[in-house]
Design an enzyme around this catalytic site. Structure first.
Site, PDB file in Angstrom:
ATOM      1  N   CYS A   2      47.030  32.935  36.375  1.00  0.00           N
ATOM      2  CA  CYS A   2      46.097  31.831  37.002  1.00  0.00           C
ATOM      3  C   CYS A   2      45.567  32.463  38.152  1.00  0.00           C
ATOM      4  O   CYS A   2      46.287  32.387  39.166  1.00  0.00           O
ATOM      5  CB  CYS A   2      46.687  30.581  37.141  1.00  0.00           C
ATOM      6  SG  CYS A   2      45.600  29.338  37.615  1.00  0.00           S
ATOM      7  N   GLU A 118      39.511  32.316  33.058  1.00  0.00           N
ATOM      8  CA  GLU A 118      40.296  33.809  32.511  1.00  0.00           C
ATOM      9  C   GLU A 118      38.957  34.796  32.109  1.00  0.00           C
ATOM     10  O   GLU A 118      38.149  34.145  31.671  1.00  0.00           O
ATOM     11  CB  GLU A 118      41.344  33.474  31.555  1.00  0.00           C
ATOM     12  CG  GLU A 118      42.106  34.866  31.632  1.00  0.00           C
ATOM     13  CD  GLU A 118      42.944  35.463  32.883  1.00  0.00           C
ATOM     14  OE1 GLU A 118      42.197  36.227  33.657  1.00  0.00           O
ATOM     15  OE2 GLU A 118      43.822  34.485  33.530  1.00  0.00           O
TER      16      GLU A 118
END
Length: 277
Positions: A2, A118
């Site tokens: 993350c 992402e």
């Protein structure tokens, strides 16, 4: 992993959702659709109060909403410079790594988010690299968010670091920093198949890691600082049930940390041209 996420919920909403008993209005953060490492972020945590109001609250832990800096600085660090590199902690080893084992035992928190970003390198760009063109890959960003539109409760750790170059009364004498715990990405296929005609078919096809999302039934146990036995805590690190998250492509503008606004979450019909999965 993350490395970027969105957090736009109002503190009043988070207070109600997580049963927060204490938060300071002066710590209110602006909505942030492009949260990057070293930024201040909201964290839900439990610990005894200090200072004004502590006597009335009693000696026990109080659930609080705090603004912490993303990028954990271990208490024993000589400087805070490495914090930007410690934005994630692996669920598989968090109980034994020197930087994380102590906060895992007693300083756990929840980091609320709308979802996380992402990036996937487009197939066309990869082919150019393979042909020796040496063109920098252009990556397609995806936004991963709860299917039902709820707040994503990411498991986190927090830590205190004392800046010994400053006097005790200085407002920056103490740093409170945090990290996001990650786990293996979900391999279960998305409902309805791939994202778009040629997009990824699961979270694992976007990236092999993902934040550890805590379902509501784990919040109290995770935040309880009285639970300190690593063997009892490790079951809380199990990945959430499959099917709670969805992913969709967003504009590449999110790749620039200077861009920040709700338009970054706009769902595209497919990957941008030149970034096909």
């Amino acid at each position: 992993m993350c490395g970027r996420y969105a957090a736009s919920r109002r503190p009043e909403d988070l207070v109600g959702l997580f049963g927060v008993q204490k938060w300071e209005p002066e710590e209110t953060l602006a909505p942030d659709w492009n949260v990057a490492p070293t930024k201040d972020v909201y964290a839900v945590l439990e610990r005894p109060l200090k200072g004004p109001g502590a006597e009335a609250a009693g000696p026990g832990p109080v659930r609080q909403l705090r603004a912490l800096k993303w990028g954990l600085v271990p208490s024993w660090s000589k400087s805070p410079e490495g914090g930007a590199k410690m934005i994630n902690a692996r669920a598989e080893t968090v109980h034994e790594k020197p930087s994380y084992r102590r906060p895992f035992a007693s300083r756990r928190c929840i980091l609320p988010a709308d979802g996380y970003y992402e990036w996937v390198t487009g197939s066309g760009e990869r082919q150019l690299e393979e042909k020796g063109k040496r063109k920098r890959p252009r990556k397609q960003p995806y936004f991963v968010t709860p299917v039902d539109g709820s707040v994503m409760a990411m498991a986190g750790l927090y830590e205190f670091w004392r800046d010994r170059t400053l006097p005790d009364e200085h407002p920056r004498a103490w740093w409170v920093t945090c990290t996001v715990i990650t786990t293996e990405a979900e391999r279960e296929p998305f409902a309805g198949g791939a994202v778009g005609d040629e997009g990824p078919g699961s979270l694992a096809e976007i990236h092999p890691r993902m934040p550890l999302v805590l379902t509501e039934d784990r919040w109290d146990s995770w935040l309880d600082p009285a639970r300190t036995d690593p063997d009892e805590l490790r079951p809380l690190l199990a990945p959430p049930p499959a099917g709670l998250l969805r992913a969709y492509p967003v504009a590449t503008g999110v790749s620039d940390v200077r861009n920040n606004g709700p338009e970054l979450l706009t769902e595209l019909e497919g990957p941008e041209e030149g970034t096909l999965f």
